[in-house]
Design an enzyme around this catalytic site. Sequence first.
Site, mmCIF file in Angstrom:
data_model
loop_
_atom_site.group_PDB
_atom_site.id
_atom_site.type_symbol
_atom_site.label_atom_id
_atom_site.label_comp_id
_atom_site.label_asym_id
_atom_site.label_seq_id
_atom_site.Cartn_x
_atom_site.Cartn_y
_atom_site.Cartn_z
ATOM 1 N N ASP A 82 0.899 -1.252 0.156
ATOM 2 C CA ASP A 82 0.162 -0.025 -0.039
ATOM 3 C C ASP A 82 0.663 1.136 -0.116
ATOM 4 O O ASP A 82 2.219 1.236 0.270
ATOM 5 C CB ASP A 82 -0.873 -0.048 1.235
ATOM 6 C CG ASP A 82 -2.192 0.928 0.872
ATOM 7 O OD1 ASP A 82 -2.253 1.718 -0.215
ATOM 8 O OD2 ASP A 82 -3.309 0.533 1.817
ATOM 9 N N TYR A 83 0.256 2.307 -0.127
ATOM 10 C CA TYR A 83 1.036 3.439 -0.175
ATOM 11 C C TYR A 83 2.066 3.880 0.747
ATOM 12 O O TYR A 83 1.456 4.389 1.920
ATOM 13 C CB TYR A 83 0.027 4.785 -0.618
ATOM 14 C CG TYR A 83 0.627 6.051 -1.062
ATOM 15 C CD1 TYR A 83 0.070 6.574 -2.309
ATOM 16 C CD2 TYR A 83 1.237 6.990 -0.444
ATOM 17 C CE1 TYR A 83 0.426 7.705 -2.943
ATOM 18 C CE2 TYR A 83 1.586 8.080 -0.919
ATOM 19 C CZ TYR A 83 1.521 8.604 -2.070
ATOM 20 O OH TYR A 83 1.683 9.721 -2.554
#
Length: 837
Positions: free
Chosen positions: A383-384
Amino acid sequence: MIGIWNCKVITNQLKLKIVFNVEENDGIKLAMSVEPYWMPIEIVEVKAEGDRLTAVGQTKYSPEPILIELQFAKDTFTGKLKLPFVGEKEVQGERGKGSSFTEELIAIVAPYRKDRIAQRTDEEIHGEIESLLGRMSIQDKLGQMSQCIASNFSFGAYVASAPPEQLVAEGKVGSILGAFDSSRVFVLQKTAVEQSPHKIPLLFNADIIHGHQTIFPVPLGWSCSWDLEAIKQACAIASKEATASGITYNHGPMVDVTRDARWGRVVEGAGEDPYLGSLIAKAQVEGFQGDSLFSEETLIACLKHFIAYGAAESGRDYNTVDISEGTLRNVYLPPFQAGLEAGAGSVMNAFNIYQGVPVAGSSYLLKDILRDELGFDGMLISDYGSIDEIQIHGAAKDAEGAAKMAIDATMDIEMVTRLYYDRLPRLVEEGVVKEAQLDAAVRRILTYKFKIGIMDDPYRYIRPEKEIEYHFHSDHLKKSRELAQKSIVLLKNNGVLPLTRKKKIAVIGPFAASKDLLGPWQFSKYGNDTVTLLQGLMESGIDPENLLYAEGCGVNSSIEGGMDRAVALAQNADVVILALGENSAMSGEAASRADITLPDVQQQLAEAIVNLGKPTIMVLTNGRPLVLDWFDRHVDAIVETWFLGSQAGNAIADVLLGDYNPSGKLTMCFPHKVGQSPLYYNHFNTGRPRNEANKSRKFVSKYLDTPNEPLYPFGYGLSYTTFTYSDIQLDKVQLSRTDKLNISVIVTNTGDYAGEEIVQLYIQDLYGSTVRPVKELKGFEKIELKPGESSEVQFTITEEDLKFYTANRRYEAEAGDFKVYVGPSSQVVKEASFELI
């Protein structure tokens, strides 16, 4: 100035078409949308003087305000815009929606398209990949494992980076996040194919959560339909629209089990139950990926967030998670297992820790469980920024340590940040990380690039002619309206609903005429075409003279004189619809709320209206369960509509007027008070459970100031008709491990309307090697009955349905006594007993 206007803003990286919708409705209203989708914009202030309009807008993706100054003539306008990531621009435009950049792209991309390519066999793909790997340097491989954003628009914290064109040309990225414009996709893909070292095409990633251009109800909303086929169709339509724009890799579905309404991301999931969540996860993967990923109309599905992100402490996003392995496996893992069995091509890690280790660097979770135990061989994407955050958590000394933990955990793609590319070469050189680890990751990435056909036809997903055909298609809007109808949950009704078209209806509140009905995580350029509640009622055949409208207040702010106008208008009505709720920025990622009541200004408006003594219907727009205790006691009906999407107003009007009989059932409990959170039906009993016999005693598990039970439980939802259930019939009271138990109940429509009922089956394992929940959903069936009609509903239970992760650290069904429950909700059920022998 009243009407629709457009202008174009062109920069080095962006080509934007901006559409303004100026309406006169209890004052001048302005809506603004951007093509290609840029960010959700809320107009917070509008002033009009003659032909001059000024406005201030905001977006949750930037603290910078959006400033608008427009001077209108007959059919043209001039002015200035100040936009985040763009700056201040002089603009000139004209009346109407204007031409699309997409039309210009058709002729440009045509020479690059191939008529037909053959689908590669697994053997062919393997051979091509091994040959390519042999020619790639360490940096080439890390380029495939890295990702960048298509523009300055950011989905998280700002990451310093070279321009995407440069990174692509130098082979430093293998995928792009957020290229919503097919022209942008074309430019970047062309750069990759013509300039990068090995001419490897890019994957284009986006969050297609509940629609691309045609927006469907938010996932928490559509889960309340319990309609797996309709959800699957919605995902297939979203895939069809997104892939026409060049998007090939979806950052969805989110399959986290969510039990705490304070957490903003409950809006993206299927609620609190692992069984229903598993079926919906399967439906979504099948919808996005279709029968074959080789089809140009299917998306690679990514299951997120692995794992237990929905258990964030205090319901606060990105927060700590601390759960047992039994809870991990019995509650949070099943939807991921179902999604993997459906063939999901990708998995994304959760931001949280598990057993003190950030998931992005957890070899136990990602390698031992996900890869080895569950057999997942697809792409694992961070994820980011979550690889970078391993160090911030305190689980790694430095950036090198964080990168090593992630690659050791078999993380394939780093979303946006650059630790892999910058730090792993030295670790490989030192022998701390093996080049074979990079090879394994790149094999998985390239396998999917071959599977979707871009290695042989890099431009096959860039189909501007299909964008024009598919986006916001009338058939897609019809499906959106149908699913929206099914997603609405009737929480209370004392007989005021359905409405008659002959009554004078006052529609009051910030969501009466608002187009903010799409919710978070949507990227549609058709926001101005969202059907409002007021529009839906107007188009339903009600005499316009019988519809009165006043905004009353904003979502979070008062309007000068607004409440007085609303009260005066309501006094002239036969019935009042109070359209209240959250705006789309109040739920979703980074939108946790400690207080899940409605904003004070809306409460004040509601109290002023209720004091008139008029029949009052609350229509709720929101992305999470809210505390509605006061409303349950003071209004005549409550209609939970969530964020219903492009056709929201039409679907709500259909239900309010009885053209559709509501059939939705809640997939998350609604608490009496926020202090009950997290709240869920399938809890454990405790050693001192509160019951009717001991509820007045002190030393039992209870609150002093509110019930233990929810205001509205899981599985709850009313209809305009009524249903009765017979006693449960079992074909045996002892179930052997090789046999099956047949369960039946007769359901009768005892009301005056035809209606649908979701009949729910629960079981309770009365004792075991570990304590078991008081109820667990194990089946459901949606039936439709005419007034007076009955239907026998049958369920079957086998040993497989009774298995759980036991104290023996394996999945098994333990012999013993069970109860079976059937009813219209988790709280109102008929009961019978059996024994597993």
